[in-house]
Write an enzyme that holds these catalytic residues in place. Structure first.
Site, PDB file in Angstrom:
ATOM      1  N   ASN A 172      -0.359 -14.814 -53.080  1.00 32.94           N
ATOM      2  CA  ASN A 172       1.045 -14.401 -52.991  1.00 32.94           C
ATOM      3  C   ASN A 172       1.402 -13.708 -54.311  1.00 32.94           C
ATOM      4  O   ASN A 172       1.111 -14.255 -55.373  1.00 32.94           O
ATOM      5  CB  ASN A 172       1.930 -15.645 -52.788  1.00 32.94           C
ATOM      6  CG  ASN A 172       3.331 -15.304 -52.354  1.00 32.94           C
ATOM      7  OD1 ASN A 172       3.920 -14.344 -52.844  1.00 32.94           O
ATOM      8  ND2 ASN A 172       3.887 -16.086 -51.455  1.00 32.94           N
ATOM      9  N   THR A 213       3.109 -16.676 -47.673  1.00 31.28           N
ATOM     10  CA  THR A 213       4.276 -17.457 -47.246  1.00 31.28           C
ATOM     11  C   THR A 213       5.003 -18.015 -48.464  1.00 31.28           C
ATOM     12  O   THR A 213       4.364 -18.431 -49.432  1.00 31.28           O
ATOM     13  CB  THR A 213       3.897 -18.612 -46.284  1.00 31.28           C
ATOM     14  OG1 THR A 213       5.085 -19.362 -45.978  1.00 31.28           O
ATOM     15  CG2 THR A 213       2.843 -19.537 -46.850  1.00 31.28           C
ATOM     16  N   SER A 214       6.338 -18.031 -48.386  1.00 33.34           N
ATOM     17  CA  SER A 214       7.128 -18.609 -49.477  1.00 33.34           C
ATOM     18  C   SER A 214       7.043 -20.130 -49.449  1.00 33.34           C
ATOM     19  O   SER A 214       7.446 -20.795 -50.396  1.00 33.34           O
ATOM     20  CB  SER A 214       8.594 -18.163 -49.368  1.00 33.34           C
ATOM     21  OG  SER A 214       9.124 -18.587 -48.127  1.00 33.34           O
ATOM     22  N   HIS A 235       5.717 -20.636 -34.835  1.00 32.27           N
ATOM     23  CA  HIS A 235       7.104 -20.224 -34.579  1.00 32.27           C
ATOM     24  C   HIS A 235       7.219 -19.378 -33.312  1.00 32.27           C
ATOM     25  O   HIS A 235       8.189 -18.644 -33.145  1.00 32.27           O
ATOM     26  CB  HIS A 235       7.666 -19.488 -35.813  1.00 32.27           C
ATOM     27  CG  HIS A 235       7.818 -20.404 -37.000  1.00 32.27           C
ATOM     28  ND1 HIS A 235       8.031 -19.969 -38.283  1.00 32.27           N
ATOM     29  CD2 HIS A 235       7.798 -21.758 -37.078  1.00 32.27           C
ATOM     30  CE1 HIS A 235       8.116 -21.020 -39.103  1.00 32.27           C
ATOM     31  NE2 HIS A 235       7.966 -22.106 -38.406  1.00 32.27           N
ATOM     32  N   ARG A 261      13.207  -5.950 -33.334  1.00 33.28           N
ATOM     33  CA  ARG A 261      12.082  -6.390 -34.179  1.00 33.28           C
ATOM     34  C   ARG A 261      10.774  -6.325 -33.396  1.00 33.28           C
ATOM     35  O   ARG A 261       9.738  -5.944 -33.920  1.00 33.28           O
ATOM     36  CB  ARG A 261      12.314  -7.810 -34.682  1.00 33.28           C
ATOM     37  CG  ARG A 261      13.253  -7.851 -35.879  1.00 33.28           C
ATOM     38  CD  ARG A 261      13.446  -9.251 -36.379  1.00 33.28           C
ATOM     39  NE  ARG A 261      12.186  -9.895 -36.716  1.00 33.28           N
ATOM     40  CZ  ARG A 261      11.962 -11.214 -36.652  1.00 33.28           C
ATOM     41  NH1 ARG A 261      12.912 -12.023 -36.274  1.00 33.28           N
ATOM     42  NH2 ARG A 261      10.801 -11.711 -36.977  1.00 33.28           N
ATOM     43  N   ASP A 303       4.703 -11.721 -34.744  1.00 34.94           N
ATOM     44  CA  ASP A 303       4.491 -10.296 -34.456  1.00 34.94           C
ATOM     45  C   ASP A 303       3.219  -9.994 -33.678  1.00 34.94           C
ATOM     46  O   ASP A 303       3.017  -8.851 -33.241  1.00 34.94           O
ATOM     47  CB  ASP A 303       4.513  -9.489 -35.766  1.00 34.94           C
ATOM     48  CG  ASP A 303       3.520 -10.010 -36.813  1.00 34.94           C
ATOM     49  OD1 ASP A 303       2.444 -10.500 -36.437  1.00 34.94           O
ATOM     50  OD2 ASP A 303       3.826  -9.906 -38.020  1.00 34.94           O
ATOM     51  N   GLN A 309       2.952 -18.473 -39.044  1.00 34.79           N
ATOM     52  CA  GLN A 309       4.398 -18.579 -38.806  1.00 34.79           C
ATOM     53  C   GLN A 309       4.911 -17.257 -38.242  1.00 34.79           C
ATOM     54  O   GLN A 309       6.082 -17.142 -37.907  1.00 34.79           O
ATOM     55  CB  GLN A 309       5.123 -18.877 -40.126  1.00 34.79           C
ATOM     56  CG  GLN A 309       4.722 -20.192 -40.762  1.00 34.79           C
ATOM     57  CD  GLN A 309       5.171 -20.270 -42.215  1.00 34.79           C
ATOM     58  OE1 GLN A 309       6.292 -20.683 -42.506  1.00 34.79           O
ATOM     59  NE2 GLN A 309       4.315 -19.871 -43.131  1.00 34.79           N
ATOM     60  N   ASN A 310       4.044 -16.266 -38.191  1.00 33.84           N
ATOM     61  CA  ASN A 310       4.486 -14.926 -37.773  1.00 33.84           C
ATOM     62  C   ASN A 310       4.577 -14.827 -36.253  1.00 33.84           C
ATOM     63  O   ASN A 310       3.798 -15.454 -35.535  1.00 33.84           O
ATOM     64  CB  ASN A 310       3.525 -13.867 -38.324  1.00 33.84           C
ATOM     65  CG  ASN A 310       3.503 -13.872 -39.837  1.00 33.84           C
ATOM     66  OD1 ASN A 310       4.387 -14.463 -40.462  1.00 33.84           O
ATOM     67  ND2 ASN A 310       2.520 -13.247 -40.439  1.00 33.84           N
TER      68      ASN A 310
END
Ligand code: OAD
Length: 252
Positions: free
Chosen positions: A220, A195-196, A126, A73, A111, A108-109
């Site tokens: 979203n 984001t969910s 995160h 990833r 990457d 929250q990413n």
């Protein structure tokens, strides 16, 4: 209310705000080609079981499998470019700071695309795939651009390296969550983007903003549990909507 009318109101509130807080999730990076977690067809958790990959127990059980999955990833994310949504948020931060506003970007990413787009002081709730940590000596290692040559990767001290991200069941980085909660409580404009909003404590930041005095914008393509309570819930893609809004803010 249509998107054009909402946009006018949003721009007005952004200009009047003195403290802006933004929460981003995997949807923000979707237009860069990075899969989300919960989208039914393409989401990572529709193909893999989090319990097999995203817990300390999974790493203890099969460190080679888990570290390879995260390293793949990481390598895939390194080949992706920040999209127009990331770029717009970096511009929004520059605009806000030059106007004397407080600006907190919470993600929250893992990457690193916000930073690559030029955002500064990002609170990575995160953690990050771009830092790995030795389980034996605690040293933090910046991995090479290429994937590691063996799994699990090994530190110079001989200990195992793990990705510097937060697994299910682990605590969030205390400094990041403390500052994020303070920003969500104190802000007068809050945005929940891509984001969910089902993973806590991150999703709890939206509740904090809603119970404070903030205007809350959600972007979203799908509704979330917070859509009805948000001041504006836009069924749009962040890579399309954010550049429009930021352009209007800069021009107004
Ligand atoms: P999810 O995969 O749960 O949610 C992604 C959201 O993005 C969905 O609600 C999509 O509808 C939305 N979306 C997709 N494309 C979009 C686009 N172009 N523009 C805007 N929104 C779009 O991802 P997160 O909410 O980030 O945690 O997930 C939270 C956490 O769950 C992750 O950080 C990860 C995961 O398990 C850990 O690994 C600890």
């Amino acid at each position: 209310m249509d998107t054009a009318h909402c946009s006018e109101q949003i721009v007005e509130r952004l200009r009047a705000a003195s403290r802006i807080a933004i929460l981003t999730g995997a949807g923000l990076s979707a237009e860069s080609g990075i899969p989300t977690f919960r989208d039914a067809m393409s989401g990572l958790w529709s193909k893999y079981a989090p319990s097999q990959l995203a817990t300390p127990q999974a790493f203890a059980r099969d460190p080679a499998l888990v570290s390879r999955w995260y390293d793949e990833r990481r390598a895939a994310a390194a080949l992706c470019e920040p999209n127009a949504g990331h770029a717009a948020l970096a511009r929004l931060q520059r605009w806000a700071l030059s106007a004397g506003k407080e600006f907190t970007l919470i993600t929250q990413n893992v990457d690193g695309l916000h930073q690559r787009a030029g955002s500064a002081n990002v609170l990575e709730l995160h953690g990050s795939l771009r830092v790995w940590r030795c389980l034996a000596c605690g040293t933090e290692v910046k991995p090479p651009a290429a994937p590691f040559s063996s799994y699990p990767p090994i530190c110079a001290c001989g200990g195992r390296l793990r990705p510097g991200i937060v697994w299910f069941g682990e605590a969030l980085p205390p400094d990041a969550i403390t500052r994020a909660e303070a920003a969500a409580e104190a802000c007068d404009f809050f945005a929940s983007l891509g984001t969910s909003a089902v993973v806590y404590p991150a999703a709890g930041l939206i509740s904090k903003a809603l119970t404070g005095r903030a205007a809350v914008m959600e972007i979203n393509p799908e509704p979330t549990d917070f859509s009805a309570a948000a001041t504006w819930s836009l069924r749009e893609k962040t890579g399309e909507m954010l550049p429009v809004l930021v352009e209007l803010v800069e021009r107004a």
